[in-house]
Write a protein that holds these residues in place. Sequence first.
Motif, mmCIF file in Angstrom:
data_model
loop_
_atom_site.group_PDB
_atom_site.id
_atom_site.type_symbol
_atom_site.label_atom_id
_atom_site.label_comp_id
_atom_site.label_asym_id
_atom_site.label_seq_id
_atom_site.Cartn_x
_atom_site.Cartn_y
_atom_site.Cartn_z
ATOM 1 N N GLU A 3 0.810 -1.217 0.000
ATOM 2 C CA GLU A 3 0.000 0.000 0.000
ATOM 3 C C GLU A 3 0.842 1.266 0.000
ATOM 4 O O GLU A 3 0.356 2.341 -0.337
ATOM 5 C CB GLU A 3 -0.963 0.007 1.196
ATOM 6 N N LEU A 4 2.127 1.167 0.382
ATOM 7 C CA LEU A 4 2.988 2.345 0.393
ATOM 8 C C LEU A 4 3.217 2.903 -1.017
ATOM 9 O O LEU A 4 3.589 4.073 -1.167
ATOM 10 C CB LEU A 4 4.322 2.029 1.062
ATOM 11 N N TRP A 5 3.010 2.060 -2.029
ATOM 12 C CA TRP A 5 3.092 2.568 -3.395
ATOM 13 C C TRP A 5 2.056 3.654 -3.658
ATOM 14 O O TRP A 5 2.215 4.462 -4.579
ATOM 15 C CB TRP A 5 2.901 1.415 -4.389
ATOM 16 N N LEU A 6 1.006 3.677 -2.853
ATOM 17 C CA LEU A 6 -0.046 4.666 -3.060
ATOM 18 C C LEU A 6 0.410 6.086 -2.714
ATOM 19 O O LEU A 6 -0.222 7.050 -3.150
ATOM 20 C CB LEU A 6 -1.273 4.302 -2.216
ATOM 21 N N ILE A 7 1.484 6.227 -1.961
ATOM 22 C CA ILE A 7 1.963 7.577 -1.633
ATOM 23 C C ILE A 7 2.534 8.271 -2.873
ATOM 24 O O ILE A 7 2.090 9.377 -3.226
ATOM 25 C CB ILE A 7 2.971 7.524 -0.475
ATOM 26 N N PRO A 8 3.521 7.667 -3.584
ATOM 27 C CA PRO A 8 3.964 8.322 -4.830
ATOM 28 C C PRO A 8 2.865 8.372 -5.893
ATOM 29 O O PRO A 8 2.808 9.317 -6.684
ATOM 30 C CB PRO A 8 5.152 7.470 -5.289
ATOM 31 N N ILE A 9 1.981 7.379 -5.904
ATOM 32 C CA ILE A 9 0.867 7.402 -6.860
ATOM 33 C C ILE A 9 -0.048 8.593 -6.568
ATOM 34 O O ILE A 9 -0.531 9.255 -7.493
ATOM 35 C CB ILE A 9 0.090 6.073 -6.797
ATOM 36 N N SER A 10 -0.270 8.890 -5.285
ATOM 37 C CA SER A 10 -1.092 10.042 -4.916
ATOM 38 C C SER A 10 -0.470 11.345 -5.392
ATOM 39 O O SER A 10 -1.156 12.252 -5.849
ATOM 40 C CB SER A 10 -1.291 10.084 -3.395
ATOM 41 N N PHE A 11 0.852 11.438 -5.266
ATOM 42 C CA PHE A 11 1.545 12.630 -5.766
ATOM 43 C C PHE A 11 1.331 12.778 -7.267
ATOM 44 O O PHE A 11 0.969 13.856 -7.756
ATOM 45 C CB PHE A 11 3.041 12.544 -5.457
ATOM 46 N N LEU A 12 1.564 11.702 -8.013
ATOM 47 C CA LEU A 12 1.456 11.751 -9.471
ATOM 48 C C LEU A 12 0.053 12.102 -9.926
ATOM 49 O O LEU A 12 -0.152 12.974 -10.777
ATOM 50 C CB LEU A 12 1.882 10.404 -10.057
ATOM 51 N N THR A 13 -0.946 11.424 -9.365
ATOM 52 C CA THR A 13 -2.319 11.655 -9.809
ATOM 53 C C THR A 13 -2.809 13.050 -9.413
ATOM 54 O O THR A 13 -3.567 13.681 -10.159
ATOM 55 C CB THR A 13 -3.255 10.583 -9.242
ATOM 56 N N SER A 14 -2.372 13.542 -8.268
ATOM 57 C CA SER A 14 -2.763 14.888 -7.856
ATOM 58 C C SER A 14 -2.101 15.941 -8.736
ATOM 59 O O SER A 14 -2.706 16.966 -9.055
ATOM 60 C CB SER A 14 -2.393 15.117 -6.390
ATOM 61 N N ALA A 15 -0.858 15.687 -9.142
ATOM 62 C CA ALA A 15 -0.182 16.610 -10.054
ATOM 63 C C ALA A 15 -0.889 16.654 -11.404
ATOM 64 O O ALA A 15 -1.051 17.727 -12.012
ATOM 65 C CB ALA A 15 1.281 16.193 -10.231
ATOM 66 N N ILE A 16 -1.346 15.502 -11.885
ATOM 67 C CA ILE A 16 -2.102 15.448 -13.140
ATOM 68 C C ILE A 16 -3.387 16.262 -13.023
ATOM 69 O O ILE A 16 -3.726 17.059 -13.907
ATOM 70 C CB ILE A 16 -2.417 13.985 -13.508
ATOM 71 N N ALA A 17 -4.103 16.072 -11.911
ATOM 72 C CA ALA A 17 -5.343 16.825 -11.712
ATOM 73 C C ALA A 17 -5.064 18.309 -11.563
ATOM 74 O O ALA A 17 -5.847 19.151 -12.027
ATOM 75 C CB ALA A 17 -6.075 16.306 -10.476
ATOM 76 N N GLY A 18 -3.967 18.668 -10.920
ATOM 77 C CA GLY A 18 -3.612 20.076 -10.777
ATOM 78 C C GLY A 18 -3.312 20.729 -12.111
ATOM 79 O O GLY A 18 -3.587 21.913 -12.311
ATOM 80 N N ALA A 19 -2.771 19.954 -13.029
ATOM 81 C CA ALA A 19 -2.436 20.493 -14.340
ATOM 82 C C ALA A 19 -3.631 20.539 -15.277
ATOM 83 O O ALA A 19 -3.803 21.493 -16.038
ATOM 84 C CB ALA A 19 -1.310 19.663 -14.970
#
Length: 237
Positions: A3-19
């Motif tokens: 489940e710790l993979w979800l931390i970098p995944i959260s960063f990536l997906t949030s950056a996509i949504a921010g853009a």
Amino acid sequence: MSELWLIPISFLTSAIAGALGMGGGVLLIALMPGLVPVQAILPLHALVQLGSNASRAALRPRLIAWQMVPALLLGALAGAFLGGTLYAQLELHWLPAIVGVLILAITWLPLPPVRRGGQVGLCLLGFYQTGVGMLAGATGPLGAAVLARFRLQRDWLVVNTAVYMSINHLLRTLAFAILGFSFAAWWSLICGMIAAAIIGSWCGTLVRERIPEIDFARAFRWLVTVLALRMIALSFF
């Protein structure tokens, strides 16, 4: 520890949504099956996306259209009640398949025509986003189409999409807590994912104007399709 993979995944997906203003929530929930138990997918997604969307809106507060909030909130309350009732009766084994099918529908089916609609349209949007969100998690594309009828300026759309999705995710988080999900048992992962999502929102906001939106949107649609098919397969194998 998967489940710790979800931390970098959260960063990536949030950056996509921010853009782009949307897409991050769909991508996040499509990647969660297999990393956390089925019963934790939608509650964790709701709370983390609350942090992601609220931070994105807070980065540009002057663009928030506060006059839209009451109608969105009213519809969202009704949607949370109905969606929560359906979720409580759902066989969770089939949840990834249900979410996958709904993601495919949202991604590929033509959006219904949306009129300017005023407060009634916003109320219906809140109902749809929160009600369907209780079962599918990520429901952003139709909402973006509704807001585009009010104003097409990109930063305005990104910020106000984040506002109505924050309302959606807040009410969904409360509904899941009322239904008995224990967020406390996941506090360390939640804190890591929310922190990563906030940083991702900030990074995505900085690069928003540098991303070729049309080309990215096309590639993103196919990526989401593959991930949605993976979710459906997980329910059968």
